[in-house]
Scaffold this motif. Sequence first.
Motif, PDB file in Angstrom:
ATOM      1  N   VAL A   1       0.850  -1.195   0.000  1.00  0.00           N
ATOM      2  CA  VAL A   1       0.000   0.000   0.000  1.00  0.00           C
ATOM      3  C   VAL A   1       0.882   1.241   0.000  1.00  0.00           C
ATOM      4  O   VAL A   1       2.019   1.225   0.477  1.00  0.00           O
ATOM      5  CB  VAL A   1      -0.937   0.039   1.234  1.00  0.00           C
TER       6      VAL A   1
ATOM      7  N   ALA B   1     -10.779  -1.291   0.104  1.00  0.00           N
ATOM      8  CA  ALA B   1     -10.421  -2.156  -1.023  1.00  0.00           C
ATOM      9  C   ALA B   1     -11.634  -2.547  -1.847  1.00  0.00           C
ATOM     10  O   ALA B   1     -11.538  -2.720  -3.069  1.00  0.00           O
ATOM     11  CB  ALA B   1      -9.706  -3.401  -0.508  1.00  0.00           C
TER      12      ALA B   1
ATOM     13  N   ALA C   1      -5.144  -2.229   2.846  1.00  0.00           N
ATOM     14  CA  ALA C   1      -5.690  -1.452   1.725  1.00  0.00           C
ATOM     15  C   ALA C   1      -6.795  -0.529   2.226  1.00  0.00           C
ATOM     16  O   ALA C   1      -7.508  -0.830   3.180  1.00  0.00           O
ATOM     17  CB  ALA C   1      -6.220  -2.383   0.632  1.00  0.00           C
TER      18      ALA C   1
ATOM     19  N   ASN D   1      -2.823  -0.175  -3.729  1.00  0.00           N
ATOM     20  CA  ASN D   1      -3.821  -0.354  -2.666  1.00  0.00           C
ATOM     21  C   ASN D   1      -4.150  -1.838  -2.545  1.00  0.00           C
ATOM     22  O   ASN D   1      -5.226  -2.304  -2.925  1.00  0.00           O
ATOM     23  CB  ASN D   1      -5.069   0.483  -2.993  1.00  0.00           C
ATOM     24  N   ARG D   2      -3.182  -2.613  -2.023  1.00  0.00           N
ATOM     25  CA  ARG D   2      -3.347  -4.060  -1.919  1.00  0.00           C
ATOM     26  C   ARG D   2      -3.166  -4.532  -0.475  1.00  0.00           C
ATOM     27  O   ARG D   2      -2.667  -3.782   0.368  1.00  0.00           O
ATOM     28  CB  ARG D   2      -2.325  -4.777  -2.803  1.00  0.00           C
TER      29      ARG D   2
END
Length: 850
Positions: A51, A139, A136, A131-132
């Motif tokens: 992120v 998400a 996140a 954005n993982r």
Amino acid sequence: MAKRKEGNFFSPGNAKRPRQEELDDFDKDGDEDECTVSFTNGTSTLTAAEVGIIESIQLRNFMCHSMLGPFKFGSNVNFVVGNNGSGKSAVLTALIVGLGGKAVATNRGSSLKGFVKDGQNSADISITLRNRGDDAYRASVYGDSIIVQQHISMDGSRSYKLKSETGAVVSTRKEELIGILDHFNIQVDNPVSVLTQEMSKQFLQSKNEGDKYKFFMKATQLEQMKEDYSYIMETKERTKEQINQGEERLTELKRQCLEKEERFQSIAGLSTMKTNLEYLKHEMAWAVVNEIEKQLNAIRDNIKIGEDRAARLERKMEEQQVRLNEAEKKYKDIQDKLEKISQETNARAPECMALKVDLTSKKRAYNEAEVLYNRSLNEYRALKKDDEQLCKRIEELRKSADQSLEPERLERQKKISWLKGRVKVLQDQESSVNQEIEQFQQAIEKDKEEHTRIKREELDVKNTLNYNQRQLKELKDSKTDRLKRFGPHVPALLEAIDDAYRRGHFTYKPVGPLGACIHPRDAELALAIESCLKGLLQAYCCHNHADERVLQALMKRFYSPGTSRPQIIVSEFRNEVYDVRHRAAYHPEFPTVLTALEIDNAVVTNSLIDMRSIETVLLIKNNSVARAVMQSQKPPKNCREAFTADGDQVFAGRYYSSEYKRPKFLSRDVDSEISDLENEVENKKAQISNLQQHLSALEKDIKHNEELLRRCQLHYKELKMKMRRSISEIRELENIEEHQCVDIATLEDEAQENKIKMKMVEKNMEQQKENMEHFKSLKIEAENKYDAIKQKINQLSELADPLKDELNLADSEVDNQKRGKRHYEDKQKEHLDTLNKKKRELDMKEKELE
């Protein structure tokens, strides 16, 4: 650094303070071109973050780049390389601005509109954030990437679009962007996160412990935490106050509720109420009519008062125009007098020089006549002495009859011949020594004149050196604080103004110094703008006279009595700049002072228009072109004057050269200016050293020549003494009566010849005396003429100095009267608008009444 906690003490509406948008103008980065930028991705074996990683960036019409990117970044370390102007700084600047940073945080400008490329209406920045993973941000909404798009308009405004991985717009609110940045712990204004070149340079060069502490506070977010804590405490106090007010209001509402319930129960019947309602409607209609008639009467009274006031304003306008005409006439009269004095002084200069040359020749003629007279006088005295000796010798010969001294006579004749030869040698030596004396006197006079000239030149260079050293010190001080350019007390004075404003002593916070609020668009015109504005660059603006008195009291603490204080301009603060299009000067090639400046504050712009009419002053870099525009042809419409890049002032019929060589307040390249000043100071010191060496050599030459002159004069006197003694001895030997050979008749003839010669010498002496007196009178007359014209020139110079002061005062008076006239014009226009509005309101009320 750990993330901030996502928990909140307040409602969502008050959870975070919005970050203030920077509205200052931006100084364009003119050294960046469309070039290639290389990006090197750090692709090590380290585990990539999930992120907050910047995946890519793309710029359009940003700074000087039409299209830059998209550039994709690696997960770890990235190196951005490229030539100067290729866009490295543009990428960093775009990251700061695109993620909501202020324009001033980039150190590339002070306003967002400065980032829009010239000739374009807007600029766009697109930044993709990773954005993982478990951390996140929303998400389910954004997906694996968050796209932040920012659109910057030409007027300095900006808008946001926060898109998901698929490109769908999720939000356009800045608060959402702030939430994302806080979640990812991205701090664009923290130098530890984003360190600009200027910030690193300032940190490395700073020797102030306070600056380093501020850097530490900012880097560790302690400063942000302190501000958040202060904001929380303020919000807490406001909430407590609202709760207390709500409790009081609740008590009052309960009381009113009980009253309404009692009133509802006390209502008797509905029919009675309807009857009363109809009656009250009729009463209300007539009441409305009466109220409208009252309003109409009040409006009519106001219109009559307004018309009377309009007439008074018209009279004041006429009186102001008369005063303006008088001030302009006085300015022109003083200007004509000054020009006349200057012409008269220049006209008398050749005459003064000719009289000085004539006086020198008259003095030389008088000295020569005096020498001839003294020679004749000495010759007459010698002849008189010879006559006395001859008479005495004749008398002795008559008494003596001894004629047996032939050997002594021969001895005397031999000695006389030797003495006459010696006299001839002494006369030759006297002539040679006399020539040497004249040469030494001329050399001494020449050296003294040169010494006086060098002394004056040394004084001028020392004055210039002192001025340059003071300016150099101010420039060095201004490196740490630009405000010190305007005076060493200015930073402290501004802190005192801020403190007084916080305490409520000012209606509006004073603005100043004005020079700190303006920026030249073209650095080459800085000296021209300073020459035009002069002392206004250090002036302050106040809203009213009460604020002025408070500011005067503050200035007394920093400026000692007798020293000059900055000017204070009192003028009502307005948010709009005057519309001067109808009276502004225009030229297709050259700007006015107004258009050549970037001014963020309307109060500053209006003050400069009022005080200096900057919309009517042209700026022309080349001196000859300025003369051609202003003097060889008719000046442009509404143009009063022009200034050149050298600071020279050009009118339609006059040209004044500037006393300054470089700008003092508006220069941007301080380091270069300090270097130039240091070189100039060193050059002046070397020049003073050379002049002092020259003076020392001249003084030695003068002393040496004076010593040689003294020796020659002593030698000359000794030669004169020897010649007189030899001549006297010759005469004594010739006058000794030789008892054996000398004939009394011969001596008597000689005595007779001597008397005739005495008469001739006496006559010649009288003639020489008359000549000497004549040359003396001529010399005195020449001295009187020279002194008279010299005195006249000095008197003209003395007259010119107060006239120059009067000219400056008259110029200020003309500006004041023009400002007063514009003031009354604005008031009249505003009053007429109000009056017309009242008349329209009256018409509407009358129609409503009908």
